[in-house]
Design an enzyme around this catalytic site. Structure first.
Site, PDB file in Angstrom:
ATOM      1  N   TYR A  53      18.330  65.910  54.758  1.00 40.53           N
ATOM      2  CA  TYR A  53      18.960  65.205  55.886  1.00 40.53           C
ATOM      3  C   TYR A  53      18.436  63.774  55.930  1.00 40.53           C
ATOM      4  CZ  TYR A  53      22.017  67.628  59.117  1.00 40.53           C
ATOM      5  OH  TYR A  53      23.101  68.182  59.715  1.00 40.53           O
ATOM      6  N   GLU A  55      20.000  61.084  58.234  1.00 41.44           N
ATOM      7  CA  GLU A  55      20.818  60.300  59.170  1.00 41.44           C
ATOM      8  C   GLU A  55      20.183  58.928  59.378  1.00 41.44           C
ATOM      9  OE1 GLU A  55      21.289  62.603  62.723  1.00 41.44           O
ATOM     10  OE2 GLU A  55      22.762  63.918  61.789  1.00 41.44           O
ATOM     11  N   ASP A 199      42.831  48.977  51.540  1.00 41.72           N
ATOM     12  CA  ASP A 199      42.408  50.291  51.058  1.00 41.72           C
ATOM     13  C   ASP A 199      42.690  50.292  49.556  1.00 41.72           C
ATOM     14  OD1 ASP A 199      42.247  52.923  50.261  1.00 41.72           O
ATOM     15  OD2 ASP A 199      43.199  53.724  52.069  1.00 41.72           O
ATOM     16  N   THR A 225      38.050  55.200  47.992  1.00 46.81           N
ATOM     17  CA  THR A 225      37.420  56.457  47.594  1.00 46.81           C
ATOM     18  C   THR A 225      36.704  56.173  46.286  1.00 46.81           C
ATOM     19  OG1 THR A 225      39.470  57.094  46.513  1.00 46.81           O
ATOM     20  CG2 THR A 225      39.065  58.022  48.698  1.00 46.81           C
ATOM     21  N   LYS A 228      38.868  58.284  42.271  1.00 41.93           N
ATOM     22  CA  LYS A 228      40.145  58.069  41.575  1.00 41.93           C
ATOM     23  C   LYS A 228      39.866  57.250  40.311  1.00 41.93           C
ATOM     24  CE  LYS A 228      42.912  58.605  45.777  1.00 41.93           C
ATOM     25  NZ  LYS A 228      42.028  58.551  46.954  1.00 41.93           N
ATOM     26  N   ARG A 234      33.836  62.930  44.575  1.00 42.53           N
ATOM     27  CA  ARG A 234      34.688  62.770  45.753  1.00 42.53           C
ATOM     28  C   ARG A 234      33.881  62.106  46.863  1.00 42.53           C
ATOM     29  NH1 ARG A 234      38.881  65.188  44.322  1.00 42.53           N
ATOM     30  NH2 ARG A 234      39.944  64.638  46.226  1.00 42.53           N
TER      31      ARG A 234
HETATM   32  N1  DSN Z   1      45.495  62.128  48.649  1.00 48.53           N
HETATM   33  C1  DSN Z   1      45.289  60.911  47.922  1.00 48.53           C
HETATM   34  C2  DSN Z   1      46.353  60.675  46.909  1.00 48.53           C
HETATM   35  O1  DSN Z   1      46.745  61.638  46.291  1.00 48.53           O
HETATM   36  O2  DSN Z   1      46.767  59.550  46.691  1.00 48.53           O
HETATM   37  C3  DSN Z   1      45.151  59.786  48.820  1.00 48.53           C
HETATM   38  O3  DSN Z   1      44.188  60.097  49.761  1.00 48.53           O
END
Ligand code: DSN
Length: 417
Positions: A53, A55, A199, A225, A228, A234
């Site tokens: 933990y 925080e 984003d 994120t 990707k 993730r």
């Molecule tokens: N769910 C993602 C996508 O497939 O683009 C975006 O958050």
């Protein structure tokens, strides 16, 4: 260390893990938002930091024993700053949605107006869709793409910003295959006296490699994120100017989240270390080359692509002229051993559960070592499967050929369950 019956005495669970490893190994992974982390990132993500933990933030935690967590988080932050050239980063968001939520909460109040890209035109749920927290808490307005070019309609964006006076404008999305003009967004945001948030979840890896215009420092806040094109575990990140650092940090913790997932922060740091290597640029170049080669193949086979092609890792196929829905295409491909997802195309008349489009991405296959000539073969499988949708025998035969084909591109060869 492989998981065995000795160190994981849970055969029921191991059977599921084994099946998922097999699925990933023997199918063609073409979901544009997915990728395969390196074996190092995979293993680091399963470290003892899962027990801790922490925080708070480095040097200011609510728990004892955080000295190693401090060092880890600081390293992860330094790597993000080096890659993207941002002044500040929060590496704790559990996902893109919580990153976006904290970004909104840092400068907006419930009821404020936001202007995002329409989900139906390639935006994202968290950019104001009524089913997401963003649509429930804020007054939302959307811009989209032009019907003739299928490129972002910057005139519509400017007009809506002028009329609606949003407090925040959001750029980026999840099914837009083209480069985005962040200078135009900045200009519109300045005129409307709005914050600009970008984003960059889908194209973050391309930005890191210098193959996509950087939204930093044009945007006030940039979210992403990590899993990707960036090819990490993730999770999410928020990048911002120093002046917004405290507002952002306070909204991640304690605003939106509790303890950070330090094992994931470790894996983020590992992936960012890889992104700093020169090979990462070669990888991202190949991702785009592969997408463009796939696009040419699909066009040659008579498919229409939204905007006519791609500048990135993703392609959006418009199936309307083929009398095929996105749902039907997704199912046919899945049966043929190809994983992709249905997606709305701009001005789609089908509902979200059916759609008229198919979204394809090349980040994961490129990680496996696919080059342009391999994409020719992938295109052949896709075209054949779409032409023969509904024909179980034919689709099963394609799946067998796909399975054979994937064996030339070993995935996690040292991993066993
Ligand atoms: N769910 C993602 C996508 O497939 O683009 C975006 O958050």
């Amino acid at each position: 260390m492989p998981l065995t019956a000795d160190n994981c005495p849970d055969p029921q669970l191991m059977a599921i893990l084994r099946k998922e490893l097999r699925r990933q190994r023997f199918k063609l992974e073409m979901i544009a938002s997915e990728n395969f982390v390196s074996e190092a990132v995979l293993r680091i993500g399963a470290s003892v930091f899962t027990n801790k933990y922490s925080e708070g933030y480095p040097g200011n935690r609510y728990y004892g024993g955080c000295e190693n967590a401090d060092e880890l988080e600081s390293l992860c932050q330094a790597r993000v700053r080096k890659i993207f050239g941002c002044e500040h980063v929060n590496v704790q968001p559990h996902c893109g949605s919580s990153a976006n939520m904290a970004a909104f909460f840092s400068v907006l109040q419930p009821g404020d107006a936001i202007l995002g890209m329409s989900l139906a035109h390639g935006g994202h749920l968290t950019h104001g869709a009524p089913v997401s927290f963003s649509g429930r808490l804020f007054k939302t307005e959307f811009y989209g793409v032009r019907e003739d070019t299928e490129l972002i309609d910057y005139d519509e964006l400017a007009a809506k910003a002028e009329a609606g006076r949003p407090k925040m404008i959001i750029a980026g999305g999840s099914a837009y295959p083209r480069v985005i003009d962040f200078d135009k967004f900045r200009e519109v945001a300045d005129r409307a006296k709005a914050f600009l948030m970008v984003d960059m979840a889908h194209f973050a890896g391309l930005v890191a490699a210098g193959l996509f215009p950087s939204p930093i420092p044009k945007a006030d806040i940039v979210t992403t994120t990590t899993h990707k094109t960036l090819r990490g575990p993730r999770g999410g990140l928020i990048l911002c100017r120093k002046s917004l650092a405290k507002l952002i940090d306070d909204q991640i913790f304690p605003g939106v989240q509790g303890g950070p997932l330090m094992h994931v922060v470790a894996a983020k740091a590992a992936a960012l270390g890889e992104a700093l290597e020169p090979e990462f640029i070669d990888y991202q170049r190949q991702v785009v080359k592969n997408a463009q080669r796939l696009a040419v193949n699909l066009i040659d086979a008579g498919f229409r692509l939204v905007s006519g092609g791609t500048d990135t890792h993703l392609i959006l196929v418009d199936l309307r002229s083929k009398n095929l829905t996105g749902a039907c295409a997704e199912k046919a491909l899945d049966q043929a051993g190809i994983t992709a997802n249905k997606n709305a195309v701009p001005f789609d008349r089908q509902n979200y559960a059916i759609t008229s489009g198919l979204r394809l991405g090349t980040a994961a296959l490129t990680t496996r070592g696919f080059k342009e000539e391999d994409m020719d073969k992938v295109a052949e499988f896709i075209v054949e499967a779409l032409r023969h949708h509904g024909e179980d025998g034919r689709l099963n035969k394609i799946r067998q050929r796909v399975e054979e084909f994937t064996q030339a591109f070993p995935l996690y060869p040292n991993l066993e369950f």
